[in-house]
Design a protein around this motif. Structure first.
Motif, short mmCIF file in Angstrom:
data_model
loop_
_atom_site.label_atom_id
_atom_site.label_comp_id
_atom_site.label_asym_id
_atom_site.label_seq_id
_atom_site.Cartn_x
_atom_site.Cartn_y
_atom_site.Cartn_z
N ALA A 42 56.96 32.50 45.07
CA ALA A 42 58.38 32.40 44.74
C ALA A 42 59.16 31.78 45.89
CB ALA A 42 58.95 33.78 44.41
N LEU A 43 58.75 32.12 47.11
CA LEU A 43 59.42 31.62 48.32
C LEU A 43 58.38 31.18 49.34
CD1 LEU A 43 62.14 34.40 48.77
CD2 LEU A 43 62.49 32.12 47.79
N SER A 87 56.08 32.98 51.78
CA SER A 87 57.00 33.75 52.61
C SER A 87 56.41 35.12 52.94
CB SER A 87 58.34 33.93 51.90
OG SER A 87 59.22 34.71 52.69
N GLU A 137 57.45 38.21 51.01
CA GLU A 137 57.10 38.33 49.60
C GLU A 137 55.74 38.99 49.37
OE1 GLU A 137 59.04 37.35 46.74
OE2 GLU A 137 60.45 37.58 48.40
N THR A 163 62.90 28.26 48.53
CA THR A 163 62.31 27.96 47.22
C THR A 163 61.61 26.61 47.29
OG1 THR A 163 64.28 26.82 46.41
CG2 THR A 163 64.20 29.21 46.08
N ALA A 164 60.76 26.36 46.29
CA ALA A 164 60.09 25.06 46.24
C ALA A 164 61.10 23.92 46.18
CB ALA A 164 59.15 25.01 45.04
N LYS A 165 62.17 24.12 45.43
CA LYS A 165 63.22 23.10 45.32
C LYS A 165 63.86 22.82 46.68
CE LYS A 165 67.42 22.00 42.69
NZ LYS A 165 68.37 22.48 41.64
N GLU A 166 64.09 23.88 47.46
CA GLU A 166 64.68 23.70 48.78
C GLU A 166 63.73 22.98 49.73
OE1 GLU A 166 67.73 27.53 49.06
OE2 GLU A 166 65.57 27.83 49.37
N ARG A 168 53.31 23.99 43.92
CA ARG A 168 53.05 24.47 42.56
C ARG A 168 51.71 25.21 42.50
NH1 ARG A 168 51.68 20.43 38.27
NH2 ARG A 168 52.92 19.06 39.59
#
Length: 349
Positions: A21-22, A68, A71, A42-45, A16
């Motif tokens: 974004a990645l 990433s 990005e 992604t952060a969720k992944e 966070r």
């Protein structure tokens, strides 16, 4: 609190704070390098992988993270800092967006230099890391745009970090405000100048090596090949006017070509010249004339910083031969357009 996962919490907060974004995750296996295919997550992944990452870490593998690389996030990591140096960063208006203690007494600082979503080119990011490392004593080897930093919540498995207890230390999240540094514009400006100077020195060395190693009696062919060499190496970072200048210097100094011929070669072969310069003849006269004036000054023992602002005035005696060269180039181009059309590397009208 029952069920609280300290590692997962630190990972979530660090991601966070970094605000990309990645992310790319690095799993460094002893003697085998990084585990592949953990990029663009992604952060969720990443959070969904925490248990798997714990297992990797438990068997001796180091766990890293970075924005990433595809990005081009405006986030720069400075490695191997002390807590006192981090306080200097804060006092200088460069409070890190994320601070991770990678091992006892050693800190990694992720500094955000633009708002989320705004990009930094790879060369810019590397140069920013170089400027920050040289100013604050960070690891000079850790300035690559693709450098990984520690992911908090996992142990640092490098053998020399084993403590007196026999355990490896955890990488610990110190702070994660996620904000753009107050003095980011100043650092970006300084890094832009440093990057330009570094690039220009590198280009000059490349042109000198090319002039030494690539031999041909055809001056136009030599010029085109030199341009192609610079374009291939520097790509979007290439300053095309600087490329002209350096190739002109080499033609005048190493190739011994007369000024009129040099002007004609540049006029006929500099890529997209008419699109770049509103007044091509004036550009040719200034570029070639100032190059001749500089070479004369250098031969007399003068220094660049002492003469750079006077070169145009010093170039006046060369204007006659240069205008002849420009006239010849214009005539040749007119004939060429009439016969076969514009060449792909020539002037476009």
């Amino acid at each position: 609190m029952a069920g609280w996962d300290k590692t997962r919490t630190q990972v979530e907060r660090q991601l966070r704070g970094m605000g990309a974004a990645l992310f790319d995750i690095g799993v460094e296996r002893p003697d085998k390098g990084m585990l592949p295919d953990l990029n663009g997550l992604t952060a969720k992944e990443v959070l969904a992988m925490v248990d798997q990452l714990k297992a990797y870490n438990a068997r001796g593998e180091n766990i890293y993270v970075r924005p990433s690389v595809r990005e081009r996030e405006a986030l720069v990591m400075v490695d191997d800092l002390t807590p006192a140096t981090v306080e200097r960063l804060k006092a200088d208006g460069l409070a890190p967006a994320v601070i991770v203690e990678s091992s006892p007494g050693n800190v990694q600082a992720w500094i955000r230099l633009k708002d989320r979503g705004e990009k930094l080119e790879r060369a810019e990011r590397s140069q920013l890391g170089r400027v920050l490392a040289s100013t604050y004593g960070g690891d000079p080897a850790a300035i690559d745009f693709a450098r990984f930093g520690r992911l908090a919540g996992f142990t640092n498995r490098k053998p020399h970090h084993v403590g007196d207890t026999g355990f490896f230390p955890f990488a610990r999240l110190v702070s994660y405000n996620g904000k753009v540094a107050e003095k980011a514009p100043d650092v970006l400006s300084k890094a832009t100048v440093a990057h330009r100077d570094h690039r220009d020195r590198s280009m000059a060395q490349d042109v000198q090596a090319f002039a030494r190693d690539f031999v041909t009696p055809d001056l136009a062919h030599w010029y085109r090949e030199g341009w192609a060499m610079l374009q291939t190496k520097y790509q979007a970072d290439l300053d095309r006017s600087r490329a002209d200048w350096m190739l002109v210097l080499a033609m005048a100094e190493r190739k011994g070509a007369d000024l009129g011929k040099i002007a004609a070669v540049v006029a006929q072969n500099s890529p997209g010249l008419a699109d770049r310069k509103h007044n091509v003849p004036d550009y040719l006269v200034r570029t070639v004339g100032k190059a001749a004036a500089w070479l004369e000054a250098k031969a007399g023992g003068e220094k660049w910083e002492d003469v750079r602002d006077t070169l145009l005035e010093r170039a006046q005696p060369y204007m006659g031969p240069l205008m002849d060269g420009v006239d010849q180039a214009e005539k040749a181009l007119a004939q060429e357009r009439a016969q076969v059309g514009q060449r792909s590397y020539g002037m476009r009208r």
